[in-house]
Design an enzyme around this catalytic site. Sequence first.
Site, PDB file in Angstrom:
ATOM      1  N   CYS A   1       0.774  -1.066  -0.046  1.00  0.00           N
ATOM      2  CA  CYS A   1       0.028  -0.026   0.013  1.00  0.00           C
ATOM      3  C   CYS A   1       0.731   1.106   0.019  1.00  0.00           C
ATOM      4  CB  CYS A   1      -0.839  -0.040   1.325  1.00  0.00           C
ATOM      5  SG  CYS A   1      -2.249  -1.372   1.308  1.00  0.00           S
TER       6      CYS A   1
ATOM      7  N   ARG B   1       4.159  -0.278  -4.589  1.00  0.00           N
ATOM      8  CA  ARG B   1       3.707  -0.833  -3.409  1.00  0.00           C
ATOM      9  C   ARG B   1       2.449  -1.518  -3.368  1.00  0.00           C
ATOM     10  NH1 ARG B   1       6.635   1.615   0.676  1.00  0.00           N
ATOM     11  NH2 ARG B   1       5.163   1.129   2.167  1.00  0.00           N
TER      12      ARG B   1
ATOM     13  N   TRP C   1      -2.483  -3.053  -1.911  1.00  0.00           N
ATOM     14  CA  TRP C   1      -2.015  -4.014  -2.024  1.00  0.00           C
ATOM     15  C   TRP C   1      -2.746  -5.020  -0.725  1.00  0.00           C
ATOM     16  CZ3 TRP C   1       0.762  -7.744   0.868  1.00  0.00           C
ATOM     17  CH2 TRP C   1       1.426  -8.957   0.115  1.00  0.00           C
TER      18      TRP C   1
ATOM     19  N   ASN D   1      -1.709   1.949   5.654  1.00  0.00           N
ATOM     20  CA  ASN D   1      -0.710   1.107   5.332  1.00  0.00           C
ATOM     21  C   ASN D   1      -0.330   0.210   6.426  1.00  0.00           C
ATOM     22  OD1 ASN D   1       1.259  -0.275   3.989  1.00  0.00           O
ATOM     23  ND2 ASN D   1       3.024   1.155   4.341  1.00  0.00           N
ATOM     24  N   GLY D   2      -0.448  -1.252   6.366  1.00  0.00           N
ATOM     25  CA  GLY D   2       0.229  -1.820   7.609  1.00  0.00           C
ATOM     26  C   GLY D   2      -0.914  -2.957   7.844  1.00  0.00           C
TER      27      GLY D   2
ATOM     28  N   GLU E   1      19.349 -16.079  -7.650  1.00  0.00           N
ATOM     29  CA  GLU E   1      18.871 -14.615  -8.001  1.00  0.00           C
ATOM     30  C   GLU E   1      18.113 -14.539  -9.358  1.00  0.00           C
ATOM     31  OE1 GLU E   1      17.688 -12.133  -6.668  1.00  0.00           O
ATOM     32  OE2 GLU E   1      17.825 -10.298  -7.972  1.00  0.00           O
TER      33      GLU E   1
ATOM     34  N   LYS F   1      14.264 -13.614 -10.269  1.00  0.00           N
ATOM     35  CA  LYS F   1      14.263 -12.594 -11.149  1.00  0.00           C
ATOM     36  C   LYS F   1      13.225 -13.103 -12.269  1.00  0.00           C
ATOM     37  CE  LYS F   1      14.772  -9.846  -9.603  1.00  0.00           C
ATOM     38  NZ  LYS F   1      15.254  -9.514  -8.385  1.00  0.00           N
TER      39      LYS F   1
ATOM     40  N   GLU G   1       9.683 -13.979 -10.837  1.00  0.00           N
ATOM     41  CA  GLU G   1       8.950 -12.784 -10.545  1.00  0.00           C
ATOM     42  C   GLU G   1       8.207 -12.107 -11.652  1.00  0.00           C
ATOM     43  OE1 GLU G   1      10.904 -10.217  -6.976  1.00  0.00           O
ATOM     44  OE2 GLU G   1      12.438 -10.785  -8.275  1.00  0.00           O
TER      45      GLU G   1
ATOM     46  N   HIS H   1      22.229 -34.856  -7.379  1.00  0.00           N
ATOM     47  CA  HIS H   1      21.853 -35.314  -6.193  1.00  0.00           C
ATOM     48  C   HIS H   1      20.356 -35.401  -6.100  1.00  0.00           C
ATOM     49  CE1 HIS H   1      25.571 -36.059  -4.371  1.00  0.00           C
ATOM     50  NE2 HIS H   1      25.782 -34.879  -4.639  1.00  0.00           N
TER      51      HIS H   1
ATOM     52  N   LYS I   1       6.533  -4.039  -3.624  1.00  0.00           N
ATOM     53  CA  LYS I   1       7.981  -3.868  -3.654  1.00  0.00           C
ATOM     54  C   LYS I   1       8.398  -4.062  -1.985  1.00  0.00           C
ATOM     55  CE  LYS I   1      11.813  -1.986  -5.019  1.00  0.00           C
ATOM     56  NZ  LYS I   1      12.586  -2.946  -5.899  1.00  0.00           N
TER      57      LYS I   1
HETATM   58  C1  F6R Z   1      12.996  -9.196  -5.589  1.00  0.00           C
HETATM   59  C2  F6R Z   1      12.361  -8.236  -4.596  1.00  0.00           C
HETATM   60  C3  F6R Z   1      12.065  -8.751  -3.098  1.00  0.00           C
HETATM   61  C4  F6R Z   1      12.950  -7.793  -2.063  1.00  0.00           C
HETATM   62  C5  F6R Z   1      12.855  -8.514  -0.858  1.00  0.00           C
HETATM   63  C6  F6R Z   1      13.568  -7.626   0.379  1.00  0.00           C
HETATM   64  O1  F6R Z   1      13.141  -8.492  -6.839  1.00  0.00           O
HETATM   65  O2  F6R Z   1      12.325  -7.305  -4.810  1.00  0.00           O
HETATM   66  O3  F6R Z   1      12.649  -9.941  -3.271  1.00  0.00           O
HETATM   67  O4  F6R Z   1      14.487  -8.150  -2.465  1.00  0.00           O
HETATM   68  O5  F6R Z   1      11.317  -8.128  -0.486  1.00  0.00           O
HETATM   69  O6  F6R Z   1      13.233  -6.201   0.104  1.00  0.00           O
HETATM   70  P1  F6R Z   1      14.291  -5.228   0.769  1.00  0.00           P
HETATM   71  O7  F6R Z   1      15.673  -5.487   0.224  1.00  0.00           O
HETATM   72  O8  F6R Z   1      13.609  -3.809   0.626  1.00  0.00           O
HETATM   73  O9  F6R Z   1      14.370  -5.443   2.421  1.00  0.00           O
END
Ligand code: F6R
Length: 599
Positions: free
Chosen positions: A2, A27, A74, A100-101, A479, A483, A486, A502, A594
């Site tokens: 949010c 967000r 969100w 938000n929360g 990673e 990526k 996602e 394995h 995010k």
């Molecule tokens: C992946 C992504 C998430 C963040 C994770 C941690 O692309 O964006 O996996 O890396 O939520 O977020 P931060 O770095 O803000 O603690």
Amino acid sequence: MCGIIAYSGGRNGAALIIDGLKKLEYRGYDSAGLAYGAYGKINILKAVGKVNNLEELVLKNKVNSACLIGHTRWATHGKPSKENSHPHTGQPGAVALVHNGIIENYLELKQKLTAKGHKFKSQTDSEVAAHLIEENLKRTLSFPAAFEAAVKQLKGAYALVAMYNREPGVLMAAKKQSPLVLGIGKGEYFLASDVPAFLQHTKRAVFLEDGDIACIIPRGYKITAADGGPAKRKIHTIAWDNTSAQKCGYKHFMLKEIFDQPQAVEDTLRTLPNDIKKSFGISARRAKEIKGIYLVACGTAYHAALAAKYFLEHFAKLPVEADTASEFKYRDVNFQKDWLFCAVSQSGETADTLAALLNAKKAGLRTLGVCNVLGSAITRASDFTVYTRCGPEISVASTKAFTSQLTVLYALSLQLGFARGALSKPQFNELYKELLRLPALLAAALKKQEQVKKTARGIFRKKSFIFLGRNACFPLALEGALKLKEVSYLHAEGFPAGEIKHGPIAVIERGTPVFALAPKGFLEGKILSSCQEVSARGAMLILLTNDAAQNGLLLPRVSEYLFPVIAAVPLQLFAYYIAAFNGCDIDRPRNLAKSVTVE
Ligand code: F6R
């Protein structure tokens, strides 16, 4: 998780709120809404879906108001729908509020309010806060007093902003565990979840602290601290410029931010020595006192932390434990008092990472934050902070924060290695010199864009992708897979290359794309053997290497510990193009947000 943007000032703020919401869409983007005061009345507009839908309503209704609150959602409690989107009103509807929360005791409060005759229109936890304020207004004529009393009844995490129809221009705000920033313009004020929402209008910002209650009146503002006394909060001048929060001609923020990396890493490197000295205080004595490091983070930041485990073990000869914050915080960690706790986070607001950090603090450990956002919760809770200097990362999929985190953690490993005597001065100098070449190396890696795009075109219809790496490249394999899943929603998994025999090799069939990270170095032969194993089972091998003798996507020559930083670039581009060819909404992937400020 949010996004909130609110405005009180002397001009029509409708366009400004829509623009701010668009900047906060990272967000959350399942619905959006705004409340505005006009002629002693509060009007509310809501739309399911992206902010564009709300924008159409705002234009149609010719919204004209100098006091507004906006929200992009969100969903946590209740599905994405018009009723569940914010702002919420209480009863009789004199107060509008955005949140938000998560309000943890909302069911209990709802029951009490229902018994008093309140009728609820949504399934959200947030709506109770609006009802509480209105209930309190029955006993006091003061909006600030009613708001404060309501906040005192809430348990959980919240950034709240509310307005009241009898007090035009007044905004009340409260913060606990969810971010809220006050922007101070000329005769106008903003409240937002993140700075880019108002950066175009002012660079002066106050980061509210947990327990703060802010009252904005058209002529000024007042912040009260958790203890009820006046809070003196520093006004920061934000160094980010407005263009860093724009797409600058790129089709998506993700692509722009992939291309931002040489600059982001250069900016990070420029301020690093000072940051490390100031924040971390690496003197030989201090460094020798550190007997080990806990590295804790989530998602992409966790992958950076895991890579740093390899850096620190190799260069600083320190024992390291890297873990995801959501696991770490509930483990029975036998905290070693002479270990350093390091939290890595782009946003600095991730609830799990913050909770793990607070546990370590409680256990008496020295804490270090590696963060991108000035004034964020983790920077405030840490004893020291080293900043990544990426500017705002808007794309939900993290890219430039990852390479900047790796840069910081690599430098930290070298500094610790030298301070502890694990690296000689000439070794340190040589390694640091190579690190300083990173911006140019990243720029060279970006030149592979067309080759990556062409390969991606050939594989984008595949349904499953495997990523292999060893040593410091293993976290990059994780990673690369993260990526891709996602942004494209395709199945992707990363493995340590030595592990596939394995079990995971069972999933390989004719044509399965396998990305293998094979830098020139002591494990090159081993990873090439794993490549043989998957190729023999029909895999379509995509080798990322810097050994010209190999047949693959050729990256610049660097030491094998720096290789993951530059190899991140083609993997990010692969994810981007595979998602683009599949027609995915790259900057707003489904189900994601995010900044994950809830557990
Ligand atoms: C992946 C992504 C998430 C963040 C994770 C941690 O692309 O964006 O996996 O890396 O939520 O977020 P931060 O770095 O803000 O603690």
